[in-house]
Scaffold this active site. Structure first.
Site, PDB file in Angstrom:
ATOM      1  N   ARG A 137      47.761 -16.465  48.411  1.00 52.24           N
ATOM      2  CA  ARG A 137      46.659 -17.252  48.848  1.00 52.24           C
ATOM      3  C   ARG A 137      46.149 -16.744  50.668  1.00 52.24           C
ATOM      4  NH1 ARG A 137      46.354 -22.616  47.231  1.00 52.24           N
ATOM      5  NH2 ARG A 137      47.598 -22.914  45.564  1.00 52.24           N
ATOM      6  N   ARG A 142      37.982 -19.065  53.283  1.00 56.21           N
ATOM      7  CA  ARG A 142      38.303 -20.214  53.360  1.00 56.21           C
ATOM      8  C   ARG A 142      39.178 -20.775  54.493  1.00 56.21           C
ATOM      9  NH1 ARG A 142      38.913 -21.178  46.342  1.00 56.21           N
ATOM     10  NH2 ARG A 142      37.015 -20.243  46.556  1.00 56.21           N
ATOM     11  N   ARG A 174      44.495 -11.730  42.884  1.00 59.19           N
ATOM     12  CA  ARG A 174      45.537 -12.115  42.355  1.00 59.19           C
ATOM     13  C   ARG A 174      45.622 -11.884  41.076  1.00 59.19           C
ATOM     14  NH1 ARG A 174      46.020 -18.783  42.471  1.00 59.19           N
ATOM     15  NH2 ARG A 174      47.100 -18.987  45.130  1.00 59.19           N
ATOM     16  N   GLU A 190      46.305 -18.838  39.212  1.00 53.88           N
ATOM     17  CA  GLU A 190      44.735 -19.376  38.798  1.00 53.88           C
ATOM     18  C   GLU A 190      44.098 -18.090  38.858  1.00 53.88           C
ATOM     19  OE1 GLU A 190      41.222 -21.652  40.685  1.00 53.88           O
ATOM     20  OE2 GLU A 190      42.708 -22.119  41.101  1.00 53.88           O
ATOM     21  N   SER A 231      38.035 -20.438  37.978  1.00 54.01           N
ATOM     22  CA  SER A 231      38.046 -21.681  37.383  1.00 54.01           C
ATOM     23  C   SER A 231      36.589 -22.119  37.120  1.00 54.01           C
ATOM     24  CB  SER A 231      38.116 -22.824  38.501  1.00 54.01           C
ATOM     25  OG  SER A 231      39.463 -23.226  39.125  1.00 54.01           O
TER      26      SER A 231
END
Length: 419
Positions: A274, A259, A386, A346, A349
């Site tokens: 991140r 990403r 994470r 997080e 999802s």
């Protein structure tokens, strides 16, 4: 994508959904251009019918020996106008299609309206750890134990990349194997998918055109590095029809994820929080429409089981409309507590896209007289960086070691600690 008939008949609903999701697409322009396109096609159809009748009259007049010169000249004008209208309709269709692909999915009626601050905590598990000794962030623990080398990673790739060494790399590999094994117990079929895909595959799952600037694009081959295995796994059944009796189809895949956008500068970007490249285990399901929301609950539970077995305190959030992804109708986020950075992070999802992706990718189902587009769902099971952060920070000991969760120890040759 949404059904075009639905769009025409539910303009207020669609306009409200675009606003609720805080998307920037000019939805009014879509309706205006689509109306102009349909009007042009209707005019073409009317003129074509008139031209057919006129051509028949000209042919009959010729047989009768009548002069048809004037009528023929008139028809040339009509034919030129039809050609012009058709060209305009083609151009209008391209404009409509470009806007069509940027209209987001409509949030489910149970989704809270608002932004990130309006996300709703659905449930929690475990108690957030507050050690009775100075709690360190994972980058300090990792550096002290020699299992994270951020300087080496940035030296070869720049910011947003990480390097795990020794027991750090072993920990990640153990987590991958553990997660896949649990998902196999839950009835998923493991697949190993391509990490480079074409634009059609990215468009099918909704990454393109909206997220084009966030993708890593290999221009020479016109291929994209996947941001998640969701893209490749969903496209396994692109332009195909599944047997209703065989649904749900459940896949799990491990992949690296790429990403370009990795968060705002200076915000939650230190260490493994991140990054531009990371590893993830992904669950994808194809279901019948009438059970997809039951499936969303069970899929979320499949991800939660990983966290419980890893003894990590977590919470489940129902995302508000403005925090939903472009393609999702409803989404639950799973967040773990990390005491070293004092944050909920997080790690998954879990989303129901209803038939939004299936329409774009042409994935249908059929069973007897029942047919239509499948509903697609996916969820991280889980994202690795994470989870590693949470294990390091929740498992740190006063003497600087890291306790390995009991469920993970068999994957670490029985070791109880790192360090």
């Amino acid at each position: 994508m949404l059904d075009r008939k639905f769009l025409r008949e539910n303009r207020k609903t669609v306009t409200a959904a675009v606003a609720a999701k805080r998307e920037s697409v000019d939805v009014d322009a879509y309706y205006e251009k689509d109306e102009a396109r349909r009007a042009a096609l209707q005019e073409v159809e009317t003129l074509q019918a008139e031209a057919n009748r006129a051509n028949k009259s000209i042919a009959e007049a010729r047989k009768a020996g009548e002069d048809t010169a004037v009528a023929i000249e008139d028809m040339k004008v009509v034919s030129a106008h039809i050609k012009e209208l058709k060209a305009g309709a083609v151009e209008a269709e391209a404009e409509v299609e470009a806007l069509y692909l940027r209209i987001p999915n409509v949030p489910h009626s149970s989704v809270p309206i608002g932004g990130e601050e309006d996300n709703v905590i659905v449930r929690t598990w475990g108690e957030p750890l507050e050690p009775d000794f100075p709690c360190q962030p994972h980058w300090d623990i990792g550096a002290a134990l020699g299992i994270i080398d951020l300087d080496a990673a940035s030296g070869m790739s720049g910011s947003g990349f990480t390097l795990l060494k020794g027991q750090g790399a072993r920990l990640e590999r153990a987590l991958i194997n553990f997660m896949i094994d649990v998902h196999l117990e839950q009835g998923y079929e493991e697949v190993n998918v391509p990490y480079l895909v074409n634009a059609e595959a990215m468009t099918g799952t909704g990454q393109l055109p909206k997220m084009a600037d966030d993708m890593y694009h290999c221009a020479v081959d016109d291929l994209y590095l996947i941001p998640t295995a969701e893209v490749s796994v969903t496209n396994i059944h692109r332009q195909s029809t599944l047997n209703l009796e065989l649904l749900p189809v459940k896949y799990v895949a491990f992949s690296p994820c790429f990403r370009r956008e990795a968060g705002a500068a200076g915000k939650d970007t230190r260490g493994l929080l991140r990054v531009h490249q990371f590893h993830k285990v992904e669950m994808v399901q194809f279901t019948a429409p009438d059970v997809s929301y039951e499936t969303l609950e069970s899929l979320t539970g499949d991800a939660e089981e990983i966290l419980r077995r890893l003894e990590l305190p977590y919470r489940v959030l129902s995302l508000a409309s403005g925090d939903l992804s472009f393609a999702a109708a409803k989404c639950y986020d799973l967040e773990v507590w990390s005491p070293g950075v004092q944050q909920w992070l997080e790690v998954s999802s879990c989303s129901n896209f209803e038939d939004f992706q299936a329409r774009r990718a042409g994935i249908r189902y059929r069973g007897g007289d029942d047919k239509g587009f499948v509903h697609t769902l996916n969820g991280s099971g889980l994202a690795l960086p994470r989870v590693i952060v949470a294990i390091m920070e929740n498992g740190q000991t006063p003497d600087g070691r890291i306790r390995i969760p009991l469920a993970l120890q068999p994957y670490m040759d029985g070791a109880e600690f790192i360090g």
